[in-house]
Design a protein around this motif. Structure first.
Motif, PDB file in Angstrom:
ATOM      1  N   ASP A   1      33.446  41.873  12.109  1.00 48.67           N
ATOM      2  CA  ASP A   1      34.315  42.154  13.265  1.00 48.67           C
ATOM      3  C   ASP A   1      34.317  43.655  13.568  1.00 48.67           C
TER       4      ASP A   1
ATOM      5  N   GLY B   1      35.172  34.082  16.960  1.00 49.76           N
ATOM      6  CA  GLY B   1      35.820  33.191  16.006  1.00 49.76           C
ATOM      7  C   GLY B   1      35.613  31.726  16.321  1.00 49.76           C
ATOM      8  N   SER B   2      36.179  30.883  15.446  1.00 45.80           N
ATOM      9  CA  SER B   2      36.008  29.442  15.588  1.00 45.80           C
ATOM     10  C   SER B   2      36.860  28.910  16.737  1.00 45.80           C
TER      11      SER B   2
ATOM     12  N   ALA C   1      45.125  34.253  13.663  1.00 51.72           N
ATOM     13  CA  ALA C   1      45.603  33.966  12.298  1.00 51.72           C
ATOM     14  C   ALA C   1      46.410  35.140  11.771  1.00 51.72           C
TER      15      ALA C   1
ATOM     16  N   ARG D   1      47.766  29.819  12.519  1.00 50.38           N
ATOM     17  CA  ARG D   1      47.350  29.574  11.124  1.00 50.38           C
ATOM     18  C   ARG D   1      47.464  30.803  10.213  1.00 50.38           C
TER      19      ARG D   1
ATOM     20  N   VAL E   1      35.661  41.168   3.935  1.00 50.77           N
ATOM     21  CA  VAL E   1      36.152  40.318   5.034  1.00 50.77           C
ATOM     22  C   VAL E   1      36.509  41.211   6.225  1.00 50.77           C
ATOM     23  N   GLY E   2      35.955  40.882   7.379  1.00 45.43           N
ATOM     24  CA  GLY E   2      36.221  41.668   8.587  1.00 45.43           C
ATOM     25  C   GLY E   2      35.143  42.690   8.885  1.00 45.43           C
TER      26      GLY E   2
ATOM     27  N   ASP F   1      46.147  37.082   8.634  1.00 46.48           N
ATOM     28  CA  ASP F   1      45.225  37.248   7.499  1.00 46.48           C
ATOM     29  C   ASP F   1      46.001  37.804   6.323  1.00 46.48           C
TER      30      ASP F   1
HETATM   31  O1  TA6 Z   1      35.930  37.749  10.051  1.00 47.97           O
HETATM   32  C1  TA6 Z   1      37.035  37.647   9.199  1.00 47.97           C
HETATM   33  C2  TA6 Z   1      38.045  36.725   9.795  1.00 47.97           C
HETATM   34  O2  TA6 Z   1      38.293  37.184  11.055  1.00 47.97           O
HETATM   35  C3  TA6 Z   1      39.319  36.640   9.010  1.00 47.97           C
HETATM   36  O3  TA6 Z   1      40.135  37.624   9.484  1.00 47.97           O
HETATM   37  C4  TA6 Z   1      39.798  35.210   9.221  1.00 47.97           C
HETATM   38  O4  TA6 Z   1      40.885  35.170  10.028  1.00 47.97           O
HETATM   39  C5  TA6 Z   1      38.580  34.460   9.658  1.00 47.97           C
HETATM   40  O5  TA6 Z   1      37.569  35.409   9.945  1.00 47.97           O
HETATM   41  C6  TA6 Z   1      38.660  33.504  10.780  1.00 47.97           C
HETATM   42  O6  TA6 Z   1      37.395  33.001  11.104  1.00 47.97           O
HETATM   43  P1  TA6 Z   1      37.174  31.804  12.103  1.00 47.97           P
HETATM   44  O7  TA6 Z   1      35.691  31.713  12.211  1.00 47.97           O
HETATM   45  O8  TA6 Z   1      37.808  30.607  11.491  1.00 47.97           O
HETATM   46  O9  TA6 Z   1      37.813  32.152  13.412  1.00 47.97           O
END
Ligand code: TA6
Length: 310
Positions: free
Chosen positions: A253, A137-138, A10, A88, A249-250, A12
């Motif tokens: 990670d 991530g997802s 993504a 995205r 956020v992050g 961000d």
């Molecule tokens: O952990 C934060 C983050 O990595 C954001 O940078 C954002 O891009 C999001 O999570 C994406 O998360 P996801 O679970 O949809 O892959």
């Protein structure tokens, strides 16, 4: 070397606004834009802390090209599979008046079966040069819910330590393949084990159960309170330094990045958890997502408290 995999990469964007109200026009004050998605954030923090890392995953369109070019500028090696469609955008709107943040995460492009296979081959190639592969991530559309599980099984066979940081069914499947490290929150632990956690002692029992199932290291974040981790039959309580957070956020990670980096340097488990916690805390002091100031990380290390739980 550490390889990170971001299947749904993504851009961000972090927007700082005053009072953010629905149904009105909001003009954005400061805006920060960075390549992101969980694995890319891990790669950036590993790199900032001086580690050797390569970022992989799927990217598409102009956004994908932008991400790869920005990663190059940030000194991060990138080896992505190109897909059709546009990578995205993930928005984090930080309302500085109410001190709350709102995230909007796009779905991202769909992946074809051929591209999924190409990714498996790429990860196997990168694994040959890596001691750790981080799957974060997802899952994007088109990728099977068992994709992380399949990758984990193959990477285990190749003798590489696998970190999995995901949620929902992808995590449920992945744990069956026994990754080296997972970082579920309490709610995800409940889902993984089909149990309710009401007291901390129940969380301890759940972590021990996950370790007994064959996962080497489990870290459960307790937010500002720190985390509880299990490794080698022992449990640890980790207290993070108190700070005034700017953007959380992050943080997860950055925690994973510190953990992976210290482990790749064969540090003892307490030092891995210390670097992980200092990195996660340092992330919260930065305006952008998935970024740390290395000096801050180092100055926070001595303020991380770690004790064994009997
Ligand atoms: O952990 C934060 C983050 O990595 C954001 O940078 C954002 O891009 C999001 O999570 C994406 O998360 P996801 O679970 O949809 O892959």
């Amino acid at each position: 070397m550490i390889t990170t995999v971001t299947l749904n990469a993504a851009i961000d964007k972090t927007y700082y606004t005053g009072r953010f109200e629905l149904g009105t026009v909001t003009r954005v004050g400061e805006m920060i834009s960075m390549p992101g998605g969980k694995g890319i954030n891990v790669a950036r923090v590993v790199r900032l802390l001086g580690g050797s890392v390569i970022a992989s995953g799927f990217v598409g369109g102009f956004n994908g090209e932008y991400m790869v070019s920005e990663l190059g500028k940030q000194g991060i090696n990138a080896d992505f599979v190109r897909v059709e469609g546009e990578s995205r955008l993930c928005l984090n709107i930080i309302d500085t008046y109410n001190r709350v943040s709102t995230e909007l995460l796009e779905q991202g492009p769909a992946i074809s079966p051929e591209q999924a296979l190409e990714m498996k081959d790429k990860i196997a190639d990168l694994a040959a040069k890596s001691s750790i592969v981080v799957l974060s991530g997802s899952l994007p559309k088109g990728v099977s819910v068992s994709f992380y599980a399949e990758l984990t099984a193959e990477l285990n066979r190749l003798g590489v330590k696998v970190f999995v940081d995901t949620s929902g069914d992808a995590l449920l499947e992945a744990v069956k393949a026994k990754p080296f490290f997972i970082k579920p929150n309490e709610h995800e632990v409940e889902k993984l084990l089909g149990k309710r956690i009401e007291h901390e002692s129940e969380l301890h029992a759940c972590i021990r159960e996950l370790l007994a199932s064959g996962i080497s290291c489990v870290a459960v974040s307790l937010g500002e309170a720190g985390s509880i981790a299990g490794y080698g039959g022992e449990l640890f309580r980790i207290r993070a330094p108190r700070i005034e957070a700017v953007n959380t956020v992050g943080c997860g990670d950055s925690f994973v990045a510190g953990m992976a980096l210290a482990l790749s340097n064969n540090e003892p488990i307490e030092e891995c958890l210390r670097l992980a916690t200092a990195s996660g805390t340092a992330n919260a002091l930065m305006p952008g997502a998935g970024v740390v100031d290395p000096d801050t990380v180092h100055s926070l290390l001595e303020h991380v408290q770690i004790s064994k739980i009997d």
